[in-house]
Enzyme design. Structure first.
Site, PDB file in Angstrom:
ATOM      1  N   ASP A  89       0.807  -1.223   0.000  1.00  0.00           N
ATOM      2  CA  ASP A  89       0.000   0.000   0.000  1.00  0.00           C
ATOM      3  C   ASP A  89       0.841   1.274   0.000  1.00  0.00           C
ATOM      4  O   ASP A  89       0.463   2.287   0.586  1.00  0.00           O
ATOM      5  CB  ASP A  89      -0.973   0.015   1.200  1.00  0.00           C
ATOM      6  CG  ASP A  89      -1.837  -1.228   1.224  1.00  0.00           C
ATOM      7  OD1 ASP A  89      -2.241  -1.681   0.138  1.00  0.00           O
ATOM      8  OD2 ASP A  89      -2.098  -1.757   2.324  1.00  0.00           O
ATOM      9  N   LYS A 145       1.815   1.918  -5.287  1.00  0.00           N
ATOM     10  CA  LYS A 145       2.297   1.306  -6.541  1.00  0.00           C
ATOM     11  C   LYS A 145       1.344   1.592  -7.698  1.00  0.00           C
ATOM     12  O   LYS A 145       1.764   1.840  -8.826  1.00  0.00           O
ATOM     13  CB  LYS A 145       2.446  -0.223  -6.363  1.00  0.00           C
ATOM     14  CG  LYS A 145       3.482  -0.598  -5.316  1.00  0.00           C
ATOM     15  CD  LYS A 145       3.534  -2.088  -5.076  1.00  0.00           C
ATOM     16  CE  LYS A 145       2.321  -2.643  -4.361  1.00  0.00           C
ATOM     17  NZ  LYS A 145       2.160  -2.221  -2.970  1.00  0.00           N
ATOM     18  N   GLY A 186      -4.619  -4.318  -3.714  1.00  0.00           N
ATOM     19  CA  GLY A 186      -5.609  -3.271  -3.978  1.00  0.00           C
ATOM     20  C   GLY A 186      -4.817  -2.048  -4.395  1.00  0.00           C
ATOM     21  O   GLY A 186      -4.117  -1.458  -3.575  1.00  0.00           O
ATOM     22  N   HIS A 187      -4.843  -1.724  -5.666  1.00  0.00           N
ATOM     23  CA  HIS A 187      -4.045  -0.613  -6.176  1.00  0.00           C
ATOM     24  C   HIS A 187      -4.976   0.526  -6.599  1.00  0.00           C
ATOM     25  O   HIS A 187      -5.861   0.327  -7.424  1.00  0.00           O
ATOM     26  CB  HIS A 187      -3.179  -1.080  -7.353  1.00  0.00           C
ATOM     27  CG  HIS A 187      -2.177  -2.135  -6.966  1.00  0.00           C
ATOM     28  ND1 HIS A 187      -1.357  -2.747  -7.861  1.00  0.00           N
ATOM     29  CD2 HIS A 187      -1.864  -2.665  -5.759  1.00  0.00           C
ATOM     30  CE1 HIS A 187      -0.578  -3.616  -7.225  1.00  0.00           C
ATOM     31  NE2 HIS A 187      -0.880  -3.589  -5.949  1.00  0.00           N
ATOM     32  N   GLN A 203       1.880  -6.317  -3.412  1.00  0.00           N
ATOM     33  CA  GLN A 203       2.461  -6.486  -2.079  1.00  0.00           C
ATOM     34  C   GLN A 203       3.809  -5.763  -2.018  1.00  0.00           C
ATOM     35  O   GLN A 203       3.959  -4.759  -2.684  1.00  0.00           O
ATOM     36  CB  GLN A 203       2.589  -7.977  -1.698  1.00  0.00           C
ATOM     37  CG  GLN A 203       1.250  -8.650  -1.442  1.00  0.00           C
ATOM     38  CD  GLN A 203       0.542  -9.065  -2.725  1.00  0.00           C
ATOM     39  OE1 GLN A 203       1.113  -9.738  -3.569  1.00  0.00           O
ATOM     40  NE2 GLN A 203      -0.699  -8.671  -2.894  1.00  0.00           N
TER      41      GLN A 203
HETATM   42  P1  GDP Z   1      -0.719   0.240  -3.602  1.00  0.00           P
HETATM   43  O1  GDP Z   1      -1.329  -1.026  -3.087  1.00  0.00           O
HETATM   44  O2  GDP Z   1       0.759   0.289  -3.387  1.00  0.00           O
HETATM   45  O3  GDP Z   1      -1.086   0.549  -5.014  1.00  0.00           O
HETATM   46  O4  GDP Z   1      -1.315   1.400  -2.698  1.00  0.00           O
HETATM   47  P2  GDP Z   1      -2.875   1.597  -2.291  1.00  0.00           P
HETATM   48  O5  GDP Z   1      -3.590   2.131  -3.458  1.00  0.00           O
HETATM   49  O6  GDP Z   1      -3.405   0.380  -1.626  1.00  0.00           O
HETATM   50  O7  GDP Z   1      -2.743   2.652  -1.126  1.00  0.00           O
HETATM   51  C1  GDP Z   1      -2.193   3.907  -1.351  1.00  0.00           C
HETATM   52  C2  GDP Z   1      -3.251   4.965  -1.016  1.00  0.00           C
HETATM   53  O8  GDP Z   1      -2.627   6.223  -0.921  1.00  0.00           O
HETATM   54  C3  GDP Z   1      -4.311   5.107  -2.089  1.00  0.00           C
HETATM   55  O9  GDP Z   1      -5.512   5.497  -1.485  1.00  0.00           O
HETATM   56  C4  GDP Z   1      -3.768   6.225  -2.966  1.00  0.00           C
HETATM   57  O10 GDP Z   1      -4.782   6.954  -3.644  1.00  0.00           O
HETATM   58  C5  GDP Z   1      -3.116   7.101  -1.935  1.00  0.00           C
HETATM   59  N1  GDP Z   1      -1.944   7.841  -2.385  1.00  0.00           N
HETATM   60  C6  GDP Z   1      -0.983   7.467  -3.266  1.00  0.00           C
HETATM   61  N2  GDP Z   1      -0.021   8.404  -3.324  1.00  0.00           N
HETATM   62  C7  GDP Z   1      -0.387   9.385  -2.471  1.00  0.00           C
HETATM   63  C8  GDP Z   1       0.223  10.622  -2.059  1.00  0.00           C
HETATM   64  O11 GDP Z   1       1.308  10.996  -2.493  1.00  0.00           O
HETATM   65  N3  GDP Z   1      -0.469  11.355  -1.113  1.00  0.00           N
HETATM   66  C9  GDP Z   1      -1.655  10.966  -0.581  1.00  0.00           C
HETATM   67  N4  GDP Z   1      -2.249  11.723   0.334  1.00  0.00           N
HETATM   68  N5  GDP Z   1      -2.251   9.809  -0.956  1.00  0.00           N
HETATM   69  C10 GDP Z   1      -1.610   9.028  -1.866  1.00  0.00           C
HETATM   70  P1  IMO Z   2      -0.942  -4.264  -2.197  1.00  0.00           P
HETATM   71  O1  IMO Z   2      -0.525  -4.815  -3.541  1.00  0.00           O
HETATM   72  C1  IMO Z   2      -0.876  -4.759   2.137  1.00  0.00           C
HETATM   73  C2  IMO Z   2      -0.876  -8.869   3.648  1.00  0.00           C
HETATM   74  C3  IMO Z   2      -2.099  -9.345   4.403  1.00  0.00           C
HETATM   75  C4  IMO Z   2      -1.454 -10.331   5.362  1.00  0.00           C
HETATM   76  C5  IMO Z   2      -0.367 -10.967   4.512  1.00  0.00           C
HETATM   77  C6  IMO Z   2      -0.756 -12.305   3.893  1.00  0.00           C
HETATM   78  O2  IMO Z   2      -2.217  -3.521  -2.211  1.00  0.00           O
HETATM   79  O3  IMO Z   2       0.193  -3.523  -1.576  1.00  0.00           O
HETATM   80  P2  IMO Z   2      -2.366 -12.963   1.868  1.00  0.00           P
HETATM   81  O4  IMO Z   2      -3.826 -12.755   1.675  1.00  0.00           O
HETATM   82  O5  IMO Z   2      -1.499 -12.371   0.812  1.00  0.00           O
HETATM   83  O6  IMO Z   2      -2.010 -14.407   2.127  1.00  0.00           O
HETATM   84  O7  IMO Z   2      -2.027 -12.203   3.256  1.00  0.00           O
HETATM   85  O8  IMO Z   2      -0.078 -10.036   3.475  1.00  0.00           O
HETATM   86  N1  IMO Z   2      -1.152  -8.320   2.306  1.00  0.00           N
HETATM   87  C7  IMO Z   2      -1.088  -7.023   1.995  1.00  0.00           C
HETATM   88  N2  IMO Z   2      -0.876  -5.937   2.776  1.00  0.00           N
HETATM   89  N3  IMO Z   2      -1.023  -4.602   0.817  1.00  0.00           N
HETATM   90  C8  IMO Z   2      -1.209  -5.673   0.023  1.00  0.00           C
HETATM   91  O9  IMO Z   2      -1.231  -5.590  -1.333  1.00  0.00           O
HETATM   92  C9  IMO Z   2      -1.301  -6.949   0.611  1.00  0.00           C
HETATM   93  N4  IMO Z   2      -1.505  -8.194   0.125  1.00  0.00           N
HETATM   94  C10 IMO Z   2      -1.403  -9.030   1.171  1.00  0.00           C
HETATM   95  O10 IMO Z   2      -2.732  -8.284   5.070  1.00  0.00           O
HETATM   96  O11 IMO Z   2      -0.821  -9.642   6.416  1.00  0.00           O
HETATM   97 MG    MG Z   3      -2.864  -1.650  -1.788  1.00  0.00          MG
END
Ligand code: GDP
Ligand code: IMO
Ligand code: MG
Length: 425
Positions: free
Chosen positions: A13, A16, A40-41, A224
């Site tokens: 998170d 990416k 979840g991207h 991840q």
């Molecule tokens: P990912 O799994 O690495 O793609 O990241 P996620 O999308 O799960 O979580 C990142 C969260 O931070 C999302 O809600 C993005 O919209 C938000 N986000 C990404 N870059 C920034 C930033 O520079 N500032 C803020 N405030 N939010 C950001």
């Molecule tokens: P993105 O791509 C954050 C964590 C789960 C758990 C562990 C194992 O959005 O960054 P799993 O279901 O993969 O067997 O769970 O990994 N986990 C993540 N945490 N971002 C993710 O993906 C994750 N995908 C799995 O919370 O601790």
């Molecule tokens: Mg994510």
């Protein structure tokens, strides 16, 4: 031509999705190389927000081929729903293909993931319960079903019968559950799912190499992150694949010579979802502030992410494990109100200072962070587009992290929106 890898350097998170979408504008191909719908991207464009789980984050760019690589585990129902949601919002998904070698997540994988977590009780891993681990376990045990098996009803049924015999014994004898019906699964997967996925099933390795040979730009999108990596993460609190940059080779079918740029996505503080050690975790008001301002609730599961200060020991390790060439530092804006910003620069354990990550997990569980305190900027930086537009203290923070990691920061995220990005170089 060069390949670019987007890899998370923390516990996921980091943002990416945002960077992949941003760079996909100049990419011919984006390949997701591992993970499944545990990811979840998020991509934010103007007022619109898109959350993708299996679909690569280049999908908003119609000229970019989006590939679900062989290293991914695919829950087809989730994938079809994701495609339908995108289409309903006017996104053309005809540029999406799926590797025939990717493995399938079947209903028993999800059920076993949920039951195993319940069975572990206090020791649970905190998985996303989507069947990710059990599907990869079957892949390693060579009893998995692959996406290409959807194209051959006889093979699908044969493999399903073999796998289900063992799974039903486990469900009944270990978990005291009713058996699953092979007929029901085969009907659903072969009659409902297969015809809808068939046009997208492709030889992804061939497509990627055709692109590379034609001098096109290929990006490899990780899900991840480094510290959730099966080999290098905080085992057993990890996922069941290899998110590290090297995973792109196996998960997309390219040799390491094709990976030229490796961008580490790094949040300006830390979060983690699920169980596991976290030396800089915050249980105070500062932690609450990071969660509130950073909206740190899981995209899929809605779980509150655990917050903490930036950990430069982890960053240095991630630089080594991934051969990072540069960093995309995200969410700097979340720290805007802080009077002081702390960075863990080393650990202390039993009176000794550790500058690198201890290889023994028990040691990591008891380390205490050694913090360096930097002045906060207490200014809204969300409108900055160049380094000069950042407040001086924010610039100092960015430079401090680059120095700690030993690699340059190329982009700084100052908000969720695609354009809220400072281009450093
Ligand atoms: P990912 O799994 O690495 O793609 O990241 P996620 O999308 O799960 O979580 C990142 C969260 O931070 C999302 O809600 C993005 O919209 C938000 N986000 C990404 N870059 C920034 C930033 O520079 N500032 C803020 N405030 N939010 C950001
Ligand atoms: P993105 O791509 C954050 C964590 C789960 C758990 C562990 C194992 O959005 O960054 P799993 O279901 O993969 O067997 O769970 O990994 N986990 C993540 N945490 N971002 C993710 O993906 C994750 N995908 C799995 O919370 O601790
Ligand atoms: Mg994510």
């Amino acid at each position: 031509m060069p390949g670019t890898v987007v890899v998370g350097t923390q516990w996921g998170d980091e943002g990416k999705g945002k960077l992949t979408d941003l760079l996909a504008a100049t990419m011919d191909v984006v390949v997701r190389y591992q993970g499944g719908h545990n990811a979840g991207h998020t991509i934010v464009v103007g007022e619109q927000s898109f959350a993708v789980r299996l679909v690569p984050s280049g999908i908003l760019h119609p000229a970019t081929l989006n590939v679900i690589g062989n290293g991914v585990v695919v829950e087809p129902q989730v994938l079809l729903e994701e495609i339908a949601t995108l289409e309903a919002r006017g996104i053309d998904t005809s540029n999406l293909v799926i590797s025939g070698n990717a493995h399938l997540i079947l209903p028993y994988h999800q059920e076993i993931d949920q039951l195993a977590e319940r069975y572990l009780g206090r020791n649970k891993l905190g998985t996303t319960k989507g069947g990710i681990g059990p599907s990869y376990a079957d892949k390693a045990a060579r009893v998995g079903l692959r996406v290409q098996d959807l194209l051959d009803a006889k093979i699908f049924r044969q493999k399903l019968d073999v796998a289900l015999k063992e799974k039903n014994a486990i469900l009944a004898k270990i978990y005291n559950q009713l058996p699953l019906s092979a007929d029901d699964i085969a009907d659903r997967y072969l009659d409902e799912i297969a015809p809808r996925l068939e046009p997208r099933i492709a030889d992804s390795v061939h497509l990627v190499h055709q692109a590379l040979e034609a001098g096109k730009e290929v990006m490899f999108e990780g899900a991840q992150a480094t510290f959730l990596d099966l080999d290098h993460g905080t085992y057993p609190f990890v996922t069941s694949s290899n998110p590290v940059a090297g995973g792109a080779c196996a998960g997309a079918g390219v040799g390491p010579r094709h990976l030229e740029r490796i961008i580490g996505i790094t949040k300006a503080y830390l979060t983690r979802v699920g169980s596991g050690p976290f030396p800089t975790e915050l249980h105070d008001e500062m932690g609450d502030l990071l969660v509130e301002r950073g909206r740190e609730w899981g995209t899929n599961t809605g779980r509150r992410r655990r917050p903490g200060w930036f950990d430069a020991v982890m960053l240095r390790h991630a630089v080594r494990l991934n051969s990072l060439t540069d960093i995309f530092l995200t969410k700097l804006d979340v720290l805007d109100p802080c009077e002081v910003v702390k960075v863990c620069v080393a650990y202390e354990v039993d009176g000794a200072r550790l500058d690198h990550l201890p290889y023994h997990q028990s040691v990591l569980h008891k380390v205490r962070p050694v913090y360096e305190e930097l002045k906060g900027w207490q200014t809204d930086c969300s409108g900055a587009t160049t380094l000069d537009e950042l407040p001086p203290a924010a610039r100092d923070y960015v430079m401090f992290l680059a120095e700690q990691g030993g690699v340059p920061v190329s982009y700084v995220g100052v908000g969720p929106e695609r354009l809220q990005t400072v281009h450093v170089a």
